[in-house]
Design a protein around this motif. Structure first.
Motif, PDB file in Angstrom:
ATOM      1  N   ARG A  39      -4.478 -69.192 -46.269  1.00 42.23           N
ATOM      2  CA  ARG A  39      -3.176 -69.817 -46.014  1.00 42.23           C
ATOM      3  C   ARG A  39      -2.086 -68.997 -46.694  1.00 42.23           C
ATOM      4  NH1 ARG A  39      -6.116 -74.828 -47.356  1.00 42.23           N
ATOM      5  NH2 ARG A  39      -6.717 -75.865 -45.405  1.00 42.23           N
TER       6      ARG A  39
ATOM      7  N   ASP B 285     -10.787 -77.229 -51.310  1.00 44.62           N
ATOM      8  CA  ASP B 285      -9.792 -77.391 -50.252  1.00 44.62           C
ATOM      9  C   ASP B 285      -9.439 -78.868 -50.116  1.00 44.62           C
ATOM     10  OD1 ASP B 285      -8.083 -76.672 -48.196  1.00 44.62           O
ATOM     11  OD2 ASP B 285      -9.617 -77.016 -46.664  1.00 44.62           O
TER      12      ASP B 285
ATOM     13  N   GLU C 160      -2.266 -78.288 -47.549  1.00 42.37           N
ATOM     14  CA  GLU C 160      -1.270 -77.862 -46.572  1.00 42.37           C
ATOM     15  C   GLU C 160       0.084 -78.535 -46.785  1.00 42.37           C
ATOM     16  OE1 GLU C 160      -3.542 -76.650 -42.582  1.00 42.37           O
ATOM     17  OE2 GLU C 160      -3.846 -78.759 -43.115  1.00 42.37           O
TER      18      GLU C 160
ATOM     19  N   GLU D 146       1.654 -73.182 -48.204  1.00 44.40           N
ATOM     20  CA  GLU D 146       0.357 -73.833 -48.079  1.00 44.40           C
ATOM     21  C   GLU D 146      -0.670 -73.061 -48.905  1.00 44.40           C
ATOM     22  OE1 GLU D 146      -0.599 -74.172 -43.964  1.00 44.40           O
ATOM     23  OE2 GLU D 146       1.041 -75.573 -43.538  1.00 44.40           O
TER      24      GLU D 146
ATOM     25  N   THR E  26       4.299 -75.894 -50.543  1.00 40.19           N
ATOM     26  CA  THR E  26       5.052 -74.756 -50.026  1.00 40.19           C
ATOM     27  C   THR E  26       4.970 -73.630 -51.047  1.00 40.19           C
ATOM     28  OG1 THR E  26       6.591 -76.223 -48.859  1.00 40.19           O
ATOM     29  CG2 THR E  26       7.283 -73.939 -49.204  1.00 40.19           C
TER      30      THR E  26
END
Length: 354
Positions: A345, A293, A298, A303, A301
């Protein structure tokens, strides 16, 4: 560093290595004889001490006051050896370790290496020469990985980040790569994914083996067979250029995957771009999950769903172990895996039903 001699010439300062070579002894022996360093495992006889000192005088050795100060402050200093080209997440571990070490009133002596056994060995010799007894190693997953742990045996207090490739026991703290990867694969299977590509590549390290076991075990627990073609094991370490990503997608898309487990943000970024060019949507046509991560997850596009390996907790526990063992006459053997989490996400949704 130079010293000035009466002939008007400059001559480089005599080093412990030069004295060791001239006297026919090890550098740690020279350190013990001249500075009181070398660690508790280095025993030096009176005869050897005389030999070393006579050799030092003959060569014109002058003590390095900085090295002496380091030796006398050994309990305040922790050595760290880290790969200079490691991934950003290892840098995050290093930053967290440095912060916690500073708050504990100690300091770090850091050695940067990359894919060089000789460089690691030289740093180990330097740390022993400074009488540093506690060391954290974050640079031991190379093709010669099995030869690295024995270098650290002279230290009284050693901690590896991730399990070392060694038959002898060493303390380590590591993310729970098996458990963390299992969380992600289980989540994908629950969402209806059945064609999950694991981009393993050619890495042959304990964390990769743990992920592979988790991948297989998750399918077995779900009562599903593993399609070996979906485990991408091409002979390369990273899929980190547009050309390599294009080749990767050329190889795996004919297998009709519905999810991709990918290793780094560079790979993910190029994959998203290539998939759009090929008319495929994420997550509409297939999901993407990152194996770590990153802070940039984030920023994509959509996320990026990812596995958190909880590196802050790894660093915190590493400092707890190394500083606690400093205080013990006999350091404890501690081997711990730190649990992480699966971060959901937008790049991961249930597959479309036929």
């Amino acid at each position: 560093m130079y010293r000035y001699i009466s002939t008007g010439e400059f001559k480089s300062m005599v080093t412990l290595s030069e004295i060791a070579r001239e006297a026919g002894v090890s550098k740690s022996t020279v350190s013990k004889a001249l500075l009181g360093g070398g660690g508790k495992t280095t025993k030096v006889s009176d005869r050897t001490v005389r030999l070393v000192r006579e050799t030092a005088d003959k060569l014109g050795y002058r003590p390095n006051l900085v090295a002496q100060q380091l030796a006398h402050r050994k309990n305040d200093i922790i050595g760290v050896i880290i790969d200079s080209q490691c991934c950003g997440l290892y840098n995050n571990i290093m930053a967290a370790i440095e912060k916690r070490i500073f708050l504990s009133g100690r300091r770090l002596q850091i050695g940067l290496v990359h894919d060089s056994f000789d460089t690691i060995r030289r740093y180990v010799d330097d740390l022993l020469g400074y009488n540093i007894e506690s060391v954290i190693c974050l640079a031991h997953y190379y093709d010669f990985a099995a030869t690295i742990p024995p270098l650290f045996k002279p230290f009284r207090n050693v901690l590896f980040i991730n399990p070392p490739l060694s038959r002898e026991p060493f303390s380590f703290v590591s993310p729970d790569y098996y458990g963390n990867f299992r969380l992600a694969v289980d989540a994908l299977l629950r969402r209806g994914h059945r064609r999950i590509v694991y981009a393993k590549t050619a890495y042959d390290t304990p964390d990769c083996h743990a992920r592979l076991r988790a991948y297989r075990d998750a399918h077995a627990s779900a009562g599903l067979p593993v399609d070996e073609e979906l485990i991408y094991c091409k002979p390369l370490r990273e899929i980190d250029t547009p050309e390599l990503v294009e080749t990767f997608l050329d190889d795996v898309l004919p297998l009709r995957p519905d999810a991709l487990l990918l290793g780094n943000p560079t790979t993910i970024g190029f994959c998203l771009k290539q998939l759009r060019k090929r008319g495929l949507a994420v997550p509409g046509d297939l999901s993407i999950v990152g194996m770590d991560d990153w802070p940039t997850a984030e920023a994509f596009t959509p996320e990026i769903a990812a596995i958190s390996n909880n590196y802050d907790a790894v660093a915190e526990r590493a400092v707890e172990i190394i500083t606690r063992n400093q205080k013990l006459d006999q350091p404890e053997l501690i081997q711990e895996y730190i649990p992480g989490a699966f971060i959901e996400r937008g790049s991961c949704i249930p597959t479309r039903k036929a």
